[in-house]
Enzyme design. Structure first.
Site, mmCIF file in Angstrom:
data_model
loop_
_atom_site.group_PDB
_atom_site.id
_atom_site.type_symbol
_atom_site.label_atom_id
_atom_site.label_comp_id
_atom_site.label_asym_id
_atom_site.label_seq_id
_atom_site.Cartn_x
_atom_site.Cartn_y
_atom_site.Cartn_z
ATOM 1 N N LYS A 249 0.828 -1.201 0.000
ATOM 2 C CA LYS A 249 0.000 0.000 0.000
ATOM 3 C C LYS A 249 0.868 1.260 0.000
ATOM 4 C CE LYS A 249 -3.969 -2.130 0.309
ATOM 5 N NZ LYS A 249 -4.983 -2.057 -0.760
ATOM 6 N N GLN A 309 -1.694 -12.360 10.659
ATOM 7 C CA GLN A 309 -1.933 -12.168 9.228
ATOM 8 C C GLN A 309 -0.580 -12.069 8.543
ATOM 9 O OE1 GLN A 309 -4.269 -8.713 10.034
ATOM 10 N NE2 GLN A 309 -2.673 -7.290 9.373
ATOM 11 N N ASP A 344 -2.899 -6.561 0.416
ATOM 12 C CA ASP A 344 -1.510 -6.730 0.836
ATOM 13 C C ASP A 344 -1.400 -7.709 1.995
ATOM 14 O OD1 ASP A 344 -2.784 -4.999 2.620
ATOM 15 O OD2 ASP A 344 -0.959 -3.884 3.083
ATOM 16 N N ASP A 380 -4.035 -8.093 17.582
ATOM 17 C CA ASP A 380 -4.782 -7.342 16.582
ATOM 18 C C ASP A 380 -5.968 -8.160 16.088
ATOM 19 O OD1 ASP A 380 -4.680 -4.866 14.874
ATOM 20 O OD2 ASP A 380 -4.639 -6.366 13.284
ATOM 21 N N ASN A 381 -7.169 -7.574 16.184
ATOM 22 C CA ASN A 381 -8.384 -8.202 15.651
ATOM 23 C C ASN A 381 -8.584 -9.656 16.081
ATOM 24 O OD1 ASN A 381 -9.409 -5.978 14.170
ATOM 25 N ND2 ASN A 381 -7.957 -6.384 12.521
ATOM 26 N N GLU A 409 -7.493 -6.371 21.138
ATOM 27 C CA GLU A 409 -7.833 -5.202 20.326
ATOM 28 C C GLU A 409 -9.018 -5.578 19.451
ATOM 29 O OE1 GLU A 409 -7.928 -2.588 16.817
ATOM 30 O OE2 GLU A 409 -7.341 -4.700 16.779
ATOM 31 N N LYS A 520 0.605 4.537 9.360
ATOM 32 C CA LYS A 520 0.498 3.131 8.967
ATOM 33 C C LYS A 520 1.079 2.919 7.570
ATOM 34 C CE LYS A 520 -3.943 2.607 9.572
ATOM 35 N NZ LYS A 520 -5.264 1.918 9.595
ATOM 36 N N TYR A 521 1.145 4.023 6.783
ATOM 37 C CA TYR A 521 1.575 3.895 5.396
ATOM 38 C C TYR A 521 2.763 4.776 5.047
ATOM 39 C CZ TYR A 521 -3.131 2.006 5.499
ATOM 40 O OH TYR A 521 -4.251 1.296 5.842
#
Length: 649
Positions: A249, A309, A344, A380-381, A409, A520-521
């Protein structure tokens, strides 16, 4: 002490042990407590008939062979209570035992007959016979029993059987022929950081000073004095692993990355390594260990983001292709979070034929970082992965190291968030981030501090996150940032900010609760001392938290009826009730005066408990006497939207 132990259900209904507190879902999930602190246990215990019963609380660490015992005390209406202290972190089990105290029952009947008059010679002989059958109560008890028995046999005086010391000696020396034990109830005792802490979340790559240059762990070390000076306890790092290049990204989540765009650190894995590797531009594993040691020297603990992930370039996709789902045309199925599609990132397939190996691999990732000194993981998640997996993984890790903590989270459905907490997550993200009105906060905090939530759900109030720039912060008003900070830091014993909050960063993507130019990017470089920052305010607030045990716990909270709908007032007590804090926080920016009714607030431990007579401002040191059960104070949100007051008896 001799026992014939039977479960409650095999006792022909003689004993009933019901309404056991604490328990979560009837004992399916563990209660959460802090090691070294007393655990109060209550239950209704009764049986048919008029015999006297006794009860004991039994417990043990799951790694111990022997049970420990403490007597339970009857209170009103067959309610019994006891307490034990889990001395070290880990998993415990406790239960309640009940039995008929035959000697006490005899004594009760005998004393009643004495009062009624008549011949009770045979009753006395019956009691003496019980002494001859006593055993296993210990040398001291045995000496008392033998002595009193001999006195009765020599004198025939029944008073020898009624001595108070004999009652105590016989209580632990009888054969408990109808002894029953309740089911086992699980409990997790955590270290104190599980309950209280101030968290600072940051992206390691953005801690440098040169625009466009990726920071290293050495740059992160250079930032630590600034973070420590603000009074934080935990430094939470975004993922530190190699970042994939396939479908990388660009800035602001652009579909195509330009040259030099670093990509999202949540797209984990390249040929250089996966979840157990360090991004080369940050440094080496040795550099990371040095960073952890530098944090420890500053009184800070490191928490690591654990995101289950993978980038399409992750080594697992080559080594274990069976761990991932594919579309009918053979292409990889990208991760999805409607309305977004993250091409991604791909998610492991927990339903694969080789899921057991996947579970073990993820567990080993966590254990690898534990070996590097990490004892806190922000997951995360977690709500997008199987609940059974998390219950298994958390137990697997904590059975090896009971000091490891897990933060969930998950901004998901309320029952799902609570379900994650039940099955083992130490702390949880919450909806505080979006609760802005007084009634919303009171309702939500009332829910979290009530039973049964308070026994398993430990909230961590983050005021912002890398993913969330709430609408109420997008105006950039200093008073609002301070108000949200004060609410998070005082209502909850654990709270956090995402870096940039102290600089009042507030520029959103238009119409979204997301940051424009999100790091984040991209790599961001900030002037951490820029004008208008609220670092001194954060430092003062964290210092107050550390100095007041009432603010280091969550459950002992109650709201007070402040006479202004735009001000929320509450009182918090330390566990021992020796420290009591009253607070009033403005929810709007206008100058205001408020009446704080504190006439029913008490301070002090045990018999020393007294009504509040004055409050001391923890910021200014000013003292205000209570008149007519309260005090009227001025709130100037432009200067400080929060009044934090120590109650004085």
């Amino acid at each position: 002490m001799n026992k014939t132990l039977r479960p409650v259900e095999s006792a022909h209904g003689t004993f009933h042990i019901t309404d056991v507190y604490p328990s979560v879902d009837g004992g399916r999930f563990p209660v959460k407590r802090i090691a070294g602190e007393p655990v109060a246990v209550w239950a209704d215990i009764y049986r048919d008939g008029h015999d006297v019963i006794s009860a004991a609380l039994v417990w043990r660490h799951d790694g111990d062979a022997e049970w420990q015992y403490v007597p339970m005390t009857p209170h009103s209406d067959d309610r019994w209570g006891g307490a034990f202290v889990p001395e070290r972190p880990g998993r415990y089990s406790f239960a309640i035992e009940a039995w008929t105290d035959e000697f006490a029952s005899w004594r009760h009947r005998f004393e009643q007959k004495q009062r009624d008059g008549g011949d009770h010679t045979l009753d006395a002989v019956e009691g003496a016979g019980m002494l001859t059958r006593a055993q296993a109560g210990g040398p001291a008890a045995a000496a008392i029993i033998i002595r009193q028995c001999e006195i009765f046999l020599q004198t025939g005086e029944p008073g020898a059987l009624l001595a108070p010391e004999l009652r105590e000696a016989m209580a632990g020396s009888q054969f408990r022929r109808d002894l029953v034990r309740s089911q086992l109830y699980p409990l997790t005792a955590d270290r104190p950081r599980a309950r209280s802490g101030a968290w600072y979340q940051m992206f390691p790559r953005s801690q440098g000073r040169t625009p466009g240059v990726h920071a290293t762990f050495n740059d992160c070390v250079a930032r630590l004095p600034d973070i420590a000076a603000m009074g934080f306890d935990v430094v939470l790092l975004a993922p530190i692993h190699p970042i994939g290049r396939t479908h990388r990204k660009g800035r602001n989540n652009a579909a195509i990355a330009l040259a030099g765009d670093p990509g999202s650190p949540y797209a984990i894995g390249t040929a250089e390594g996966g979840h157990d590797a360090v991004h080369p531009e940050l440094g080496t594993l040795d550099d990371f260990r040095a960073f952890v040691a530098a944090c420890r020297a500053q009184g800070l603990e490191v928490a690591l983001d654990f995101a289950v992930q993978c980038s399409p370039d992750h080594p697992w996709l080559t080594a274990h292709p069976e761990w991932f789902k594919r579309r009918p045309d053979g292409s990889m199925r990208a991760a999805e979070h409607p309305p977004q599609r993250w091409d991604d990132v791909v998610n492991p397939d927990f339903g694969s034929a080789d899921a057991a190996a996947l579970w073990r691999a993820l567990r080993d990732v966590v254990l690898f970082w534990v070996e590097q000194g990490i004892k806190i993981f922000r997951v995360d998640n977690p709500h997008t992965k199987p609940l059974a997996f998390w219950e298994w993984l958390i137990r697997e890790v904590q059975d090896r190291d009971a000091d490891v903590l897990f933060l969930s989270e998950a901004f998901a459905r309320p029952k799902l968030m609570k379900g994650l907490a039940k099955l083992g997550f130490t702390q949880s993200y919450t909806y505080f981030t979006w609760r802005t009105q007084r009634f919303e906060l009171e309702q939500y905090l009332g829910e979290l501090t009530s039973y049964p939530e308070r026994d398993f759900f430990r909230p961590n109030f983050f005021v912002n996150t890398p993913d969330i720039l709430p609408f109420h912060l997008q105006s950039g008003e200093s008073w609002m940032f301070k108000s949200r900070l004060a609410l998070a830091a005082t209502l909850s014993s654990s709270y956090g900010i995402y870096s940039g909050f102290e600089l009042l960063e507030h520029t959103p993507l238009p119409g979204r609760e997301e940051y424009l130019s999100s790091e984040k990017y991209e790599v961001k470089v900030r002037d951490w001392d820029q004008a208008g920052n609220i670092k001194p305010y954060i430092a003062a607030l964290n210092q107050i938290r550390r100095g007041n045990p009432a603010l280091q716990q969550f459950a002992n909270l109650r709201f007070i009826n402040v006479d202004d709908g735009d001000v929320i007032g509450f009182v918090k007590e330390a566990a021992d009730q020796g420290n009591v804090i009253a607070a009033a926080v403005a929810l709007s920016g206008e100058l205001r005066e408020v009446w704080l009714p504190l006439g029913d607030v008490m301070v002090g431990r045990g018999d020393a408990r007294r009504p509040v007579t004055a409050v001391e401002d923890l910021v200014t040191g000013e003292r205000h006497a209570l008149e007519w059960g309260g005090t009227r104070l001025r709130l100037d949100p432009a200067r400080d939207p929060a009044l934090l007051l120590r109650c004085v008896a």
